[in-house]
Design a protein around this motif. Structure first.
Motif, short mmCIF file in Angstrom:
data_model
loop_
_atom_site.label_atom_id
_atom_site.label_comp_id
_atom_site.label_asym_id
_atom_site.label_seq_id
_atom_site.Cartn_x
_atom_site.Cartn_y
_atom_site.Cartn_z
N THR A 155 5.62 0.92 7.26
CA THR A 155 4.28 1.50 7.23
C THR A 155 4.16 2.41 6.02
O THR A 155 5.16 2.72 5.36
CB THR A 155 3.99 2.34 8.49
OG1 THR A 155 4.81 3.51 8.44
CG2 THR A 155 4.28 1.56 9.75
N SER A 156 2.93 2.85 5.73
CA SER A 156 2.75 3.74 4.59
C SER A 156 3.44 5.08 4.82
O SER A 156 3.72 5.81 3.89
CB SER A 156 1.26 3.95 4.32
OG SER A 156 0.61 4.40 5.49
N LYS B 12 5.56 -2.48 -2.70
CA LYS B 12 5.60 -1.13 -2.15
C LYS B 12 4.26 -0.42 -2.41
O LYS B 12 3.69 0.22 -1.54
CB LYS B 12 6.75 -0.37 -2.83
CG LYS B 12 6.93 1.04 -2.30
CD LYS B 12 7.96 1.78 -3.12
CE LYS B 12 7.75 3.27 -2.96
NZ LYS B 12 8.46 4.02 -3.98
N LEU C 67 1.46 0.93 0.16
CA LEU C 67 1.08 2.35 0.12
C LEU C 67 -0.43 2.54 -0.04
O LEU C 67 -0.97 3.58 0.32
CB LEU C 67 1.80 3.06 -1.03
CG LEU C 67 3.16 3.66 -0.69
CD1 LEU C 67 3.81 4.19 -1.94
CD2 LEU C 67 3.00 4.75 0.35
N SER D 292 -3.24 1.29 1.39
CA SER D 292 -3.91 1.70 2.63
C SER D 292 -3.10 1.32 3.85
O SER D 292 -3.65 1.17 4.92
CB SER D 292 -5.32 1.13 2.73
OG SER D 292 -5.65 0.30 1.67
N GLY D 293 -1.82 1.12 3.67
CA GLY D 293 -0.98 0.81 4.80
C GLY D 293 -0.75 -0.68 4.95
O GLY D 293 -1.30 -1.48 4.20
N ASN D 294 0.09 -1.05 5.95
CA ASN D 294 0.33 -2.47 6.18
C ASN D 294 -0.86 -3.08 6.91
O ASN D 294 -1.83 -2.40 7.23
CB ASN D 294 1.65 -2.68 6.93
CG ASN D 294 1.62 -2.07 8.33
OD1 ASN D 294 0.58 -2.01 8.97
ND2 ASN D 294 2.77 -1.59 8.79
#
Lengths: 338, 484
Positions: free
Chosen positions: A255-256, A293, A297, A299-301
């Motif tokens: 996750t982020s 990566k 980062l 807006s998240g997965n």
């Protein structure tokens, strides 16, 4: 502006044809900005806020691609496209990616010379009826008046479905979702049909959502996904694998929030490859090691993006359903990063 | 005499009787009502019907209007407030959406710290128009300029304009008001410069582009002066040619060189950041200003004796009038993209302005042709008899009369064109009526709102169109030369 006018005039006169040799990645890098075609406004998927900042499920795909390619998720120019202009905007080069809840169909993929790189939302057409009608299944809608947007695939699906089930209906043609809601609320039609995600969002905005039900039948497949132009496979790969990276990240629990930690400590070889700790996957698509990566980062997965824009905690309140990971009974299945 | 009277008549009144008050039914409001609303059975019936309709509308919508909520952050909050204030089940308008999103309806996605720029351009529009629209009436001009100055400066201060620009705005507006008192014709210089200033302020960027355009005019004028000694025809061609060569060949490079040498400019704003009424008014004003002269030329061309000129004009007018505006807009936004090489950026707003102008010009040409046809043949013959050449005859005798006749039609075309600017929604631009409202509805807080944005936008459109219509009536009265 003067200069661009002049360029346009000269160009129109000379008619240089350079479409086939396009290198979108180089263009985007040179421009320093990703041109991303989005909806002019669809709740949860793409909408500008009071300050003109775009947010939404489709918008986050744009942000992820911009982060992967340019290293900055804010370097996106959102080009609002209508249902009529979207595919031309893409094929004429006005946008680099079209992330505009467009259904992946055979003719669009082939005849219109688009490449759908994947599916970011599995949708399907459903029906909404007032509870007091007492209808519990779409098969009971024989003879009903149905509000339907003209000129969309939903119109054709509706005709197909009713024909296949030997039912009759009278359509009430509407132009936009807002008008459809209004007609439905005014009682001009017994049922309202559109994509299930749209129905959920519409129902959530009613003053009395408890008095309306969405029928269980889903009568069509609407795989919505980002599209790119035919003829630039490298660029298509970049967008496809950026989307896959978001999906894979959710599968592997990246996750982020924990990504920095995982870069240092993760023992999972797939995660290490994805995040560029081992192997240099980025180089194969013309990007650097940390492309995925950065995309995550941005807006998240996938799961984070879903939850933030259209998930059950939002007013739209969509369940994951078909859009869950394959490990949880859904259809999301990112090919291996290797 | 009096003696005779005294013998035959008992009494003769020698003063006038004071006027009696008219009977109640022939005076005041009653008389007006009788004459205007109840003058006969048909009229009475229609009046009652009209009252019935008004009553129907008011009784159905009054509570909705009366329960307006102006401060809330979302539709659900609006509903909550309405339910709390007027009881469960009450309905009400949620104008809070306008309160929160007014800036997008007005400025689109223009950067909010630069809102003063479109505002200044809009204010200066009136300064530029005052000497053109109110060339004869000093009191009206004074009123317009005074109001413009006051409102513009107040708005600019409220929007946080940089001090330097505030001084500029004050200098222009107050200066114009002062000059208008003595030498209103000098103001036309500002009117001529206004389009360039407006474009520069709206889109921003380097000022050198504007200067280089001006240089082109200067060079053209120089060529005119030089060639005028040889022949007047040649001078016009030379002026146009020199200016064109400069603009196409050198202006761009010169502007960027100058910019590199002495950077001088303001923050550039992209066309896709335009929206709402800023977009509508930009397209509308540009279209109006360009379509009138083009329409006049087309109308004259269509009535020309020269076969080629006439047939070209007819072909153009009939083609444009035979095609819906939306088709032209699609051509502008989609088809052109296929012809232009990828990467070229032919500004979308400019493309739309060109198409809208061509469209309005075709209609304008027919309206003006109507005016030309309405002139008695004697006027044309009189012009010939005076020995005037074609252009002088048109300028001094024909057009002033023909245009005066065509005023209602011209203004109708303007109003229609201004309202048609909302059609740009189909090419993905944010017109205030549909695209902007849809964008607002696409946010989760305002989804489900329907009438309020339409009402707000409709009211503003009405005010602008009604203003144009009243101006046309004023102009007709002022230009009335017929003998009554």
């Amino acid at each position: 502006m003067k200069k661009s006018v002049f360029l346009g005039t000269v160009a129109a006169a000379t008619m240089v044809a350079g479409m086939g040799m396009a290198d979108t990645l180089a263009d985007v890098k040179a421009r320093g900005e990703l041109n991303c075609g989005v909806n002019t406004g669809l709740v949860g998927f793409a909408a500008p806020d009071a300050n003109g900042n775009w947010t939404g499920f489709d918008v986050d795909v744009c942000k992820a691609v911009a982060a992967a390619v340019l290293g900055d998720s804010s370097k996106v120019k959102y080009v609002p496209t209508t249902g009529q202009t979207r595919f031309t905007a893409l094929s004429s080069g006005e946008v680099d990616v079209l992330a505009r809840n467009s259904t992946w169909t055979f003719s669009r993929d082939t005849d219109l010379k688009l490449d759908f790189v994947g599916v970011n939302y599995y949708d399907g057409q459903g029906f909404m009826v007032p509870k007091e009608l007492g209808v519990t299944s779409a098969k009971e809608l024989d003879g009903a008046t149905i509000c339907i947007q003209t000129g969309t695939t939903t119109e054709l699906n509706l005709a197909d479905y009713f024909k296949a089930n030997n039912l009759s209906y009278s359509p009430v043609n509407i132009d936009s979702n807002a008008e459809g809601e209004q007609q439905y609320m005014a009682g001009a039609c017994d049922a309202y049909t559109t994509d299930a995600s749209g129905l959920a969002a519409t129902r959530a905005a009613f003053a009395d959502p408890e008095n309306h039900v969405i029928l269980p039948e889903i009568i069509s497949k609407e795989p919505l996904g980002p599209a790119v132009r035919h003829g630039d496979s490298n660029w298509g790969d970049i967008v496809r694998w950026t989307l896959n990276a978001l999906i894979a990240a959710e599968e592997y629990g990246v996750t982020s929030k924990n990504i920095e930690e995982l870069v240092k400590s993760s023992q999972n070889p797939e995660v290490q490859r994805l995040l560029g700790v081992t192997d240099d996957l980025g180089a194969m698509i013309g990007l650097d090691k940390e492309w995925a990566k950065r995309a995550i980062l941005a807006s998240g997965n996938y799961g984070e993006i879903f939850a933030a824009n259209i998930g059950e905690q939002t007013p739209i309140g969509l369940a994951r359903g078909l859009n869950a990971q394959w490990t949880q009974g859904g259809l999301l299945y990112a090919p291996p990063f290797r | 005499m009096s003696e005779i009277h005294a013998e035959t008549v008992a009494f003769v009144r020698e003063t006038m009787l004071p006027a009696e008050a008219p009977p109640a039914r022939e005076a005041g409001a009653v008389k007006w009502l009788r004459e205007n609303l109840f003058s006969g059975p048909v009229n009475t019936l229609l009046t009652l019907l009209g009252l019935g309709i008004i009553w129907f509308l008011v009784s159905h919508f009054w509570d909705w209007f009366a329960h307006s909520v102006w401060s809330a952050n979302s539709l659900s909050e609006c509903r909550q407030i309405i339910a709390e204030t007027w009881g469960e089940g009450a309905r009400g308008a949620c104008f809070a959406v306008i309160r929160e999103r007014w800036n997008q309806y007005v400025y689109g996605f223009y950067p909010s710290d630069l809102y003063w720029r479109p505002t200044l351009v809009f204010g200066l529009l009136f300064v530029a128009l005052a000497p053109v629209l109110f060339s004869e009436s000093r009191s009206l001009r004074r009123l317009i300029l005074g109001l413009t100055t006051a409102v513009t400066l107040i708005l600019l201060v409220a929007l946080g304009t940089p001090v330097l620009w505030l001084i500029f705005a004050a200098a222009v507006t107050i200066g114009a008001s002062v000059i208008a008192e003595r030498h209103p014709l000098y103001l036309l210089i500002f009117s001529a410069l206004y389009p360039l200033l407006g474009v520069w302020l709206l889109w921003g960027g380097s000022i050198w582009g504007v200067i280089m355009v001006l240089v082109g005019f200067g060079l053209g004028w120089g060529a005119w002066l030089v060639a005028a000694r040889v022949s007047p025809m040649l001078s016009a061609v030379a002026a146009a040619l020199v200016a064109m060569i400069w603009w196409i060949g050198f202006a761009g490079a010169a502007a960027s060189d100058a910019q590199n040498l002495i950077p001088l400019g303001i923050t550039p704003v992209d066309s896709d950041q335009f929206g709402g009424f800023l977009l509508s008014i930009t397209i509308g004003v540009a279209g109006i200003a360009l379509s009138l002269p083009l329409g006049i030329v087309l109308a004259l061309a269509r009535r020309s004796d020269m076969f080629l000129v006439t047939s070209l004009a007819v072909m153009f007018i009939e083609f444009i009038r035979g095609v819906p505006l939306i088709t032209l807009l699609f051509v502008a936004s989609l088809l052109l993209n296929y012809f232009l090489p990828p990467g070229t950026n032919f500004d979308i707003i400019l493309r739309v302005i060109i198409m809208v102008t061509l469209f309005a010009a075709a209609y304008m040409a027919e309206v003006i042709r109507g005016g030309l046809a309405a002139l008695p043949k004697g006027q044309y013959e009189a012009a010939d008899a005076l020995g005037l050449d074609y252009w002088k005859a048109q300028r001094l005798i024909i057009l002033p009369q023909a245009l005066k006749i065509s005023i209602p039609g011209i203004v109708s075309t303007f109003i229609g064109m201004f309202k048609d600017t909302t059609l740009v929604t189909f090419v993905g631009l944010y017109d205030p009526l549909k695209s902007m409202s849809d964008a607002v509805r696409a946010s989760t807080s305002w989804k489900g709102i329907y009438w309020e944005p339409y009402i707000f936008v409709g009211v503003i459109f009405f005010l602008i169109c009604f203003g144009m219509s009243r101006y046309s009536m004023y102009l007709e009265r002022r230009l009335a030369r017929d003998h009554r």
